[in-house]
Scaffold this motif. Sequence first.
Motif, PDB file in Angstrom:
ATOM      1  N   ARG A   1      15.896 103.284  35.547  1.00 46.98           N
ATOM      2  CA  ARG A   1      17.243 103.036  35.065  1.00 46.98           C
ATOM      3  C   ARG A   1      18.028 104.343  35.099  1.00 46.98           C
ATOM      4  NH1 ARG A   1      15.186  98.768  35.646  1.00 46.98           N
ATOM      5  NH2 ARG A   1      15.241  96.966  34.261  1.00 46.98           N
ATOM      6  N   ARG A   2      19.305 104.255  34.890  1.00 46.29           N
ATOM      7  CA  ARG A   2      20.116 105.467  34.850  1.00 46.29           C
ATOM      8  C   ARG A   2      19.600 106.398  33.757  1.00 46.29           C
ATOM      9  NH1 ARG A   2      26.382 103.297  35.469  1.00 46.29           N
ATOM     10  NH2 ARG A   2      26.150 102.459  37.582  1.00 46.29           N
ATOM     11  N   ASN A   3      19.500 107.665  34.116  1.00 45.68           N
ATOM     12  CA  ASN A   3      19.020 108.701  33.201  1.00 45.68           C
ATOM     13  C   ASN A   3      17.546 108.550  32.850  1.00 45.68           C
ATOM     14  OD1 ASN A   3      21.661 109.785  33.035  1.00 45.68           O
ATOM     15  ND2 ASN A   3      22.169 108.289  31.427  1.00 45.68           N
ATOM     16  N   ASP A   4      16.845 107.631  33.544  1.00 46.48           N
ATOM     17  CA  ASP A   4      15.409 107.485  33.337  1.00 46.48           C
ATOM     18  C   ASP A   4      14.675 108.033  34.545  1.00 46.48           C
ATOM     19  OD1 ASP A   4      15.867 106.264  30.976  1.00 46.48           O
ATOM     20  OD2 ASP A   4      15.573 104.218  31.717  1.00 46.48           O
ATOM     21  N   SER A   5      13.498 108.553  34.324  1.00 48.32           N
ATOM     22  CA  SER A   5      12.681 108.997  35.446  1.00 48.32           C
ATOM     23  C   SER A   5      12.022 107.792  36.093  1.00 48.32           C
ATOM     24  CB  SER A   5      11.609 109.975  34.964  1.00 48.32           C
ATOM     25  OG  SER A   5      10.776 109.348  34.007  1.00 48.32           O
TER      26      SER A   5
END
Length: 234
Positions: A219-223
């Motif tokens: 997800r956005r801002n997730d690794s």
Amino acid sequence: MTVHSEAGTILAINGSERVGGNTDHAIAYAGRLIAERGAVLRTIQLREHRISPCSPCGDCNSRTVPCQVDDDVPALVEQMTRADGLIYAAPVHGFGLAHLMQVFIERAGVGYLRFTRPLADKVGGTIVTGRRYSDSSVHNQIVNNLLLNRMILVGSGFPVLLRNTTGTPGLHDAEGVDALERMVHRMLDMVQLLKQHQRVDGDPVLPRRDRNERVPRPRRNDSAPTRGDIENVH
């Protein structure tokens, strides 16, 4: 021998126990429409196959390999994967989906289809026959199953709900028959459009971004998940 057509091959799955009943009449009529377009209809009569209900093993959602119950479901799933489009046809029984189709959907879905979603981007359609009660609910259930398997449903107007209160099997619902005709033609139009794209472009119309909805996606801002994380989720 499997017959393929440039105009498309549609596989109907008949979930009715009754030979010569309303569902049989509906599929036969769909077959005539399909043949007029130069396409091919093949039919799976679930009543003619050995389909065991889900057993109490309890590991359906955690197992990493297909179901081990020995029956005809694997061969039927293989037929489904070879078709360009699928029509699920079933009657309403006891205010719900007829048990043959219910058992098949459960076994095929949890036991085989959920691993890689092999029906993704196939064109889907639904036919429901009955008196007048609960047909919309049954139609919604089947549509949800087609969407779960990432199939393409082409809007064609009213849903194909074929009602018959005469006591004599047949196609007595003019509006339902009209909806059936529209659905079949729209399905074939989409099948041919997808085939044309495949011939010209060489790639599927829609990209396959994951094997199934259980695979975690970044997800956005997730690794991004590691390869091991992905392989351990089913």
